[in-house]
Design a protein around this motif. Structure first.
Motif, PDB file in Angstrom:
ATOM      1  N   ALA A  11       0.833  -1.203   0.000  1.00  0.00           N
ATOM      2  CA  ALA A  11       0.000   0.000   0.000  1.00  0.00           C
ATOM      3  C   ALA A  11       0.871   1.258   0.000  1.00  0.00           C
ATOM      4  O   ALA A  11       0.572   2.226  -0.701  1.00  0.00           O
ATOM      5  N   ALA A  12       1.960   1.240   0.763  1.00  0.00           N
ATOM      6  CA  ALA A  12       2.866   2.392   0.792  1.00  0.00           C
ATOM      7  C   ALA A  12       3.509   2.600  -0.579  1.00  0.00           C
ATOM      8  O   ALA A  12       3.656   3.736  -1.034  1.00  0.00           O
ATOM      9  N   ALA A  13       3.892   1.513  -1.234  1.00  0.00           N
ATOM     10  CA  ALA A  13       4.486   1.626  -2.568  1.00  0.00           C
ATOM     11  C   ALA A  13       3.466   2.186  -3.558  1.00  0.00           C
ATOM     12  O   ALA A  13       3.799   3.030  -4.403  1.00  0.00           O
ATOM     13  N   PHE A  14       2.206   1.745  -3.464  1.00  0.00           N
ATOM     14  CA  PHE A  14       1.156   2.277  -4.337  1.00  0.00           C
ATOM     15  C   PHE A  14       0.963   3.770  -4.087  1.00  0.00           C
ATOM     16  O   PHE A  14       0.869   4.560  -5.034  1.00  0.00           O
ATOM     17  N   ARG A  15       0.919   4.166  -2.812  1.00  0.00           N
ATOM     18  CA  ARG A  15       0.743   5.586  -2.506  1.00  0.00           C
ATOM     19  C   ARG A  15       1.909   6.410  -3.059  1.00  0.00           C
ATOM     20  O   ARG A  15       1.720   7.513  -3.572  1.00  0.00           O
ATOM     21  N   ARG A  16       3.110   5.865  -3.008  1.00  0.00           N
ATOM     22  CA  ARG A  16       4.280   6.582  -3.534  1.00  0.00           C
ATOM     23  C   ARG A  16       4.219   6.676  -5.058  1.00  0.00           C
ATOM     24  O   ARG A  16       4.562   7.703  -5.642  1.00  0.00           O
ATOM     25  N   LEU A  17       3.762   5.612  -5.711  1.00  0.00           N
ATOM     26  CA  LEU A  17       3.583   5.650  -7.162  1.00  0.00           C
ATOM     27  C   LEU A  17       2.553   6.710  -7.527  1.00  0.00           C
ATOM     28  O   LEU A  17       2.765   7.508  -8.444  1.00  0.00           O
ATOM     29  N   ARG A  18       1.450   6.753  -6.807  1.00  0.00           N
ATOM     30  CA  ARG A  18       0.418   7.759  -7.064  1.00  0.00           C
ATOM     31  C   ARG A  18       0.991   9.159  -6.860  1.00  0.00           C
ATOM     32  O   ARG A  18       0.777  10.057  -7.682  1.00  0.00           O
ATOM     33  N   GLN A  19       1.734   9.373  -5.776  1.00  0.00           N
ATOM     34  CA  GLN A  19       2.377  10.666  -5.512  1.00  0.00           C
ATOM     35  C   GLN A  19       3.271  11.066  -6.685  1.00  0.00           C
ATOM     36  O   GLN A  19       3.251  12.205  -7.152  1.00  0.00           O
ATOM     37  N   HIS A  20       4.046  10.116  -7.156  1.00  0.00           N
ATOM     38  CA  HIS A  20       4.968  10.390  -8.251  1.00  0.00           C
ATOM     39  C   HIS A  20       4.216  10.790  -9.519  1.00  0.00           C
ATOM     40  O   HIS A  20       4.562  11.791 -10.164  1.00  0.00           O
ATOM     41  N   LEU A  21       3.181  10.029  -9.866  1.00  0.00           N
ATOM     42  CA  LEU A  21       2.443  10.292 -11.099  1.00  0.00           C
ATOM     43  C   LEU A  21       1.555  11.533 -11.015  1.00  0.00           C
ATOM     44  O   LEU A  21       1.363  12.231 -12.017  1.00  0.00           O
ATOM     45  N   MET A  22       1.010  11.806  -9.842  1.00  0.00           N
ATOM     46  CA  MET A  22       0.048  12.894  -9.723  1.00  0.00           C
ATOM     47  C   MET A  22       0.688  14.229  -9.338  1.00  0.00           C
ATOM     48  O   MET A  22       0.208  15.281  -9.749  1.00  0.00           O
ATOM     49  N   HIS A  23       1.748  14.184  -8.545  1.00  0.00           N
ATOM     50  CA  HIS A  23       2.316  15.430  -8.024  1.00  0.00           C
ATOM     51  C   HIS A  23       3.737  15.697  -8.504  1.00  0.00           C
ATOM     52  O   HIS A  23       4.063  16.829  -8.832  1.00  0.00           O
ATOM     53  N   ASP A  24       4.568  14.652  -8.530  1.00  0.00           N
ATOM     54  CA  ASP A  24       5.955  14.856  -8.941  1.00  0.00           C
ATOM     55  C   ASP A  24       6.077  14.978 -10.459  1.00  0.00           C
ATOM     56  O   ASP A  24       6.890  15.760 -10.952  1.00  0.00           O
ATOM     57  N   ARG A  25       5.298  14.208 -11.204  1.00  0.00           N
ATOM     58  CA  ARG A  25       5.401  14.188 -12.668  1.00  0.00           C
ATOM     59  C   ARG A  25       4.040  14.255 -13.367  1.00  0.00           C
ATOM     60  O   ARG A  25       3.723  13.428 -14.211  1.00  0.00           O
ATOM     61  N   PRO A  26       3.234  15.262 -13.066  1.00  0.00           N
ATOM     62  CA  PRO A  26       1.955  15.369 -13.771  1.00  0.00           C
ATOM     63  C   PRO A  26       2.137  15.700 -15.254  1.00  0.00           C
ATOM     64  O   PRO A  26       1.195  15.586 -16.034  1.00  0.00           O
ATOM     65  N   ASP A  27       3.359  16.094 -15.629  1.00  0.00           N
ATOM     66  CA  ASP A  27       3.646  16.420 -17.023  1.00  0.00           C
ATOM     67  C   ASP A  27       3.710  15.179 -17.906  1.00  0.00           C
ATOM     68  O   ASP A  27       3.554  15.278 -19.127  1.00  0.00           O
ATOM     69  N   VAL A  28       3.926  14.023 -17.312  1.00  0.00           N
ATOM     70  CA  VAL A  28       3.990  12.792 -18.099  1.00  0.00           C
ATOM     71  C   VAL A  28       2.572  12.456 -18.562  1.00  0.00           C
ATOM     72  O   VAL A  28       1.651  12.347 -17.752  1.00  0.00           O
ATOM     73  N   GLN A  29       2.411  12.338 -19.855  1.00  0.00           N
ATOM     74  CA  GLN A  29       1.093  12.123 -20.444  1.00  0.00           C
ATOM     75  C   GLN A  29       0.636  10.674 -20.268  1.00  0.00           C
ATOM     76  O   GLN A  29       1.443   9.744 -20.364  1.00  0.00           O
ATOM     77  N   ASN A  30      -0.652  10.490 -20.010  1.00  0.00           N
ATOM     78  CA  ASN A  30      -1.212   9.144 -19.894  1.00  0.00           C
ATOM     79  C   ASN A  30      -0.920   8.307 -21.140  1.00  0.00           C
ATOM     80  O   ASN A  30      -0.601   7.125 -21.036  1.00  0.00           O
TER      81      ASN A  30
END
Length: 105
Positions: A11-30
């Protein structure tokens, strides 16, 4: 390692992945995620929905996306997504068919 600890770490790894995709790198396109990795933020929100459904928690696709994105999906797209080139769209159709099939991502 016991099951509870393993689940907490996952769960912690999932939350970190979400943090990375949503806040650290929102510029990366789906579409780039899907074309390169075979999954994107929408897939993660769908997997969240499927996990809820497996536990008897009814959740719509829009509800799951709102939880994952932290806002309505249309707002996220407007703020962070750009129009994909025809080449990327063609790659996406292939990646989607291989990784998701006929169901929506």
């Amino acid at each position: 390692m016991d099951d509870a600890t393993r689940t907490e770490l996952e769960a912690a790894a999932f939350r970190r992945l979400r943090q990375h995709l949503m806040h650290d790198r929102p510029d990366v396109q789906n579409i780039d995620l899907m074309n390169l990795a075979g999954f994107c933020r929408n897939c993660l929100s769908r997997w969240y929905q499927e996990a809820a459904d497996a536990r008897g928690i009814t959740m719509t696709k829009d509800e799951a996306r709102r939880i994952f994105y932290g806002m309505p999906y249309d707002e996220w797209k407007e703020q962070h997504q750009s129009e994909a080139s025809p080449e990327k769209q063609a790659e996406f159709r292939d990646a989607f068919a291989r990784n998701v099939g006929s169901e929506g991502s």
